[in-house]
Design a protein around this motif. Structure first.
Motif, PDB file in Angstrom:
ATOM      1  N   ALA A 175       0.842  -1.205   0.000  1.00 22.80           N
ATOM      2  CA  ALA A 175       0.000   0.000   0.000  1.00 22.80           C
ATOM      3  C   ALA A 175       0.877   1.256   0.000  1.00 22.80           C
ATOM      4  O   ALA A 175       0.597   2.228  -0.721  1.00 22.80           O
ATOM      5  CB  ALA A 175      -0.920  -0.002   1.209  1.00 22.80           C
ATOM      6  N   ARG A 176       1.927   1.252   0.791  1.00 20.69           N
ATOM      7  CA  ARG A 176       2.849   2.386   0.831  1.00 20.69           C
ATOM      8  C   ARG A 176       3.530   2.547  -0.536  1.00 20.69           C
ATOM      9  O   ARG A 176       3.704   3.655  -1.031  1.00 20.69           O
ATOM     10  CB  ARG A 176       3.892   2.152   1.947  1.00 20.69           C
ATOM     11  CG  ARG A 176       5.026   3.148   1.983  1.00 20.69           C
ATOM     12  CD  ARG A 176       4.599   4.547   2.372  1.00 20.69           C
ATOM     13  NE  ARG A 176       5.735   5.452   2.497  1.00 20.69           N
ATOM     14  CZ  ARG A 176       5.706   6.740   2.163  1.00 20.69           C
ATOM     15  NH1 ARG A 176       4.587   7.306   1.718  1.00 20.69           N
ATOM     16  NH2 ARG A 176       6.777   7.486   2.302  1.00 20.69           N
ATOM     17  N   ARG A 177       3.883   1.422  -1.114  1.00 20.27           N
ATOM     18  CA  ARG A 177       4.521   1.428  -2.430  1.00 20.27           C
ATOM     19  C   ARG A 177       3.622   2.123  -3.447  1.00 20.27           C
ATOM     20  O   ARG A 177       4.058   2.974  -4.214  1.00 20.27           O
ATOM     21  CB  ARG A 177       4.788  -0.018  -2.857  1.00 20.27           C
ATOM     22  CG  ARG A 177       5.444  -0.135  -4.207  1.00 20.27           C
ATOM     23  CD  ARG A 177       5.503  -1.571  -4.698  1.00 20.27           C
ATOM     24  NE  ARG A 177       6.331  -1.618  -5.874  1.00 20.27           N
ATOM     25  CZ  ARG A 177       5.942  -1.208  -7.081  1.00 20.27           C
ATOM     26  NH1 ARG A 177       4.724  -0.758  -7.282  1.00 20.27           N
ATOM     27  NH2 ARG A 177       6.788  -1.245  -8.091  1.00 20.27           N
ATOM     28  N   GLU A 178       2.347   1.763  -3.433  1.00 21.10           N
ATOM     29  CA  GLU A 178       1.413   2.330  -4.394  1.00 21.10           C
ATOM     30  C   GLU A 178       1.223   3.828  -4.153  1.00 21.10           C
ATOM     31  O   GLU A 178       1.108   4.610  -5.102  1.00 21.10           O
ATOM     32  CB  GLU A 178       0.087   1.564  -4.363  1.00 21.10           C
ATOM     33  CG  GLU A 178      -0.968   2.034  -5.342  1.00 21.10           C
ATOM     34  CD  GLU A 178      -0.515   2.143  -6.803  1.00 21.10           C
ATOM     35  OE1 GLU A 178       0.530   1.555  -7.191  1.00 21.10           O
ATOM     36  OE2 GLU A 178      -1.196   2.853  -7.586  1.00 21.10           O
ATOM     37  N   GLN A 179       1.249   4.211  -2.888  1.00 28.92           N
ATOM     38  CA  GLN A 179       1.146   5.643  -2.559  1.00 28.92           C
ATOM     39  C   GLN A 179       2.347   6.403  -3.153  1.00 28.92           C
ATOM     40  O   GLN A 179       2.194   7.455  -3.772  1.00 28.92           O
ATOM     41  CB  GLN A 179       1.168   5.725  -1.031  1.00 28.92           C
ATOM     42  CG  GLN A 179       0.864   7.040  -0.420  1.00 28.92           C
ATOM     43  CD  GLN A 179       0.964   6.910   1.114  1.00 28.92           C
ATOM     44  OE1 GLN A 179       1.870   6.258   1.653  1.00 28.92           O
ATOM     45  NE2 GLN A 179       0.023   7.529   1.810  1.00 28.92           N
ATOM     46  N   ILE A 180       3.531   5.845  -2.984  1.00 32.54           N
ATOM     47  CA  ILE A 180       4.744   6.497  -3.509  1.00 32.54           C
ATOM     48  C   ILE A 180       4.703   6.518  -5.040  1.00 32.54           C
ATOM     49  O   ILE A 180       4.992   7.530  -5.679  1.00 32.54           O
ATOM     50  CB  ILE A 180       6.019   5.766  -3.021  1.00 32.54           C
ATOM     51  CG1 ILE A 180       6.135   5.841  -1.499  1.00 32.54           C
ATOM     52  CG2 ILE A 180       7.267   6.332  -3.687  1.00 32.54           C
ATOM     53  CD1 ILE A 180       7.250   4.970  -0.914  1.00 32.54           C
ATOM     54  N   ARG A 181       4.322   5.397  -5.632  1.00 32.26           N
ATOM     55  CA  ARG A 181       4.264   5.318  -7.099  1.00 32.26           C
ATOM     56  C   ARG A 181       3.320   6.383  -7.657  1.00 32.26           C
ATOM     57  O   ARG A 181       3.611   7.073  -8.623  1.00 32.26           O
ATOM     58  CB  ARG A 181       3.820   3.920  -7.538  1.00 32.26           C
ATOM     59  CG  ARG A 181       4.078   3.626  -9.029  1.00 32.26           C
ATOM     60  CD  ARG A 181       3.235   2.480  -9.559  1.00 32.26           C
ATOM     61  NE  ARG A 181       1.818   2.780  -9.449  1.00 32.26           N
ATOM     62  CZ  ARG A 181       1.142   3.554 -10.274  1.00 32.26           C
ATOM     63  NH1 ARG A 181       1.722   4.103 -11.312  1.00 32.26           N
ATOM     64  NH2 ARG A 181      -0.143   3.814 -10.054  1.00 32.26           N
TER      65      ARG A 181
END
Ligand code: GCU
Length: 400
Positions: free
Chosen positions: A40-46
């Motif tokens: 989820a954090r990854r997708e936020q950063i992406r």
């Protein structure tokens, strides 16, 4: 817990024109504590990178006009390197553009791992072979922006084709201008021509377009029995290194990512303002990023991310960042620091990240699940680079 490291020393600039940013590097692990929270954090950063820097792909519009890669011509095959390899040139189409692929396969390939990399000047520059057609699309730095047969093989030193074959890898290359010509034309040409509207402020610039093109080539490679689509390493140099990173960030099918001298907008930390800056790149190349990125011209402290977080988007997949010591425009130390500060994300996911804690000496690679080297010499791709990429890729994709 989320770490609050202060990289102020790390991001101190090298050249005198630069100003030290008082800002801290944003923490890729902010707000998360466990590996389960990373996606989820990854997708936020992406999404932050997509909206503020590279631009989002207008997927709905592309779906509405049914944009897909299609085979146009299966192309010819030819035995080369004394029978060790097959050179194969299928043509695919994408949004009305012909993409001429140049594929080198070890002979008798089946499910072979591959490097996928754009070339800068046309396939005919990769290897001197009369059977490789000279590109008819717009090219940079040539009279009338036309390529000529005299340029056959003149980029060959950047492509260790035979060495790649000898290591048991295939190489798939294509000319990036086949997807989108590299000049600021208000997005009228290239694959953009298929769309009625110009990109909005948060929509794709050319780098995002080229990155999307690499994913569409991967769609095609999924249909090629000789190539193992689960072991495709995406590689690029300079602007195409920025492109390879963004392709790897968006498309987790890429098993390994290599950024060669990608510099500003690629692996180099923007907050260092060393060598090329955000303002300089947006001024010289207004079509590369989305319009929103200009908000950060001379305003890097406001970026909600820095480039270590782009590297972190590859985690836990292997990623290699390479610099050249004379390539100060690309800020070698800033490239190293991105690799270093992506490491906590790899470690959260149970992977080593970059072994080196300090900038390695020249020509002394450090290779874990993140690899880094600064080689002697200037901006370019050399045999040294390929030797290290093959070592790294053999370890991760061939278990060697
Ligand atoms: C220019 C540009 C860089 C880029 C390079 C290249 O130097 O400023 O950002 O990486 O071209 O693509 O060769």
């Amino acid at each position: 817990a989320a770490q609050t490291f202060n990289p102020r020393d790390d991001i101190k600039p090298k050249d005198e024109e630069s100003t030290v940013s008082n800002d801290r590097l944003p923490d890729p692990l902010s707000g998360i504590e466990s590996p389960a929270e990373w996606p989820a954090r990854r997708e936020q950063i992406r999404q932050l990178f997509a909206t503020e820097m590279f631009g989002n792909v207008p997927t709905d519009k592309l779906n509405a006009i049914k944009v897909k890669v299609k085979v146009k011509d299966q192309g010819t095959r030819k035995s080369i390197f004394g029978g060790k390899a097959t050179m194969w040139q299928p043509v695919v189409t994408l949004a009305g553009r012909d993409l001429q692929l140049l594929i080198f396969l070890p002979s008798e390939s089946k499910d072979t791992p591959a490097f996928l990399a754009y070339n800068f000047h046309g396939n005919h520059t990769v290897l001197d072979d009369v059977d490789i057609p000279v590109t008819e699309h717009w090219v940079r730095n040539k009279p009338g922006n036309r390529a000529s047969a005299q340029d056959r093989g003149n980029g060959a030193s950047r492509w260790a084709v035979e060495k790649i074959i000898d290591h048991g890898f295939a190489l798939v290359t294509l000319y990036y201008g086949d997807v989108d010509p590299d000049f600021d034309d208000g997005f009228a040409n290239g694959v953009h021509a298929a769309l009625a509207d110009k990109p909005a402020g948060d929509q794709w610039g050319s780098i995002a377009t080229w990155a999307w093109g690499l994913s569409r080539v991967l769609d095609y490679l999924e249909t090629v029995p000789e190539i193992d689509e689960q072991r495709v390493a995406v590689m690029g140099h300079s602007r195409l290194g920025k492109t390879a990173l963004w392709a790897g960030a968006n498309d987790e099918r890429f098993a390994l990512v290599i950024s060669n001298n990608s510099g500003c907008g690629g692996a180099a930390l923007s907050r260092r303002r060393s060598g090329e800056t955000v303002a300089r790149i947006n001024t010289a190349f207004p079509h590369w990023f989305c319009k929103n990125f200009a908000h950060y011209n001379d305003n890097e402290a406001q970026l909600p991310f820095d480039q270590h977080m782009l590297i972190a988007l590859m985690a836990p997949r292997p990623v290699y960042v390479a610099s050249a010591v004379e390539d100060t425009w690309a800020d070698p130390e800033g490239e190293f620091l991105s690799a270093k500060h992506a490491t906590p994300v790899y470690q959260l996911l149970g992977s080593e990240g970059l072994p080196a804690k300090e900038m390695p000496a020249v020509d002394q690679p450090s290779q874990g699940s993140i690899g880094y080297h600064v080689r002697s010499g200037g901006h370019g791709v050399t045999d040294f680079d390929w030797t290290e990429y093959l070592k790294f890729s053999s370890k991760h994709l061939l278990n060697k």
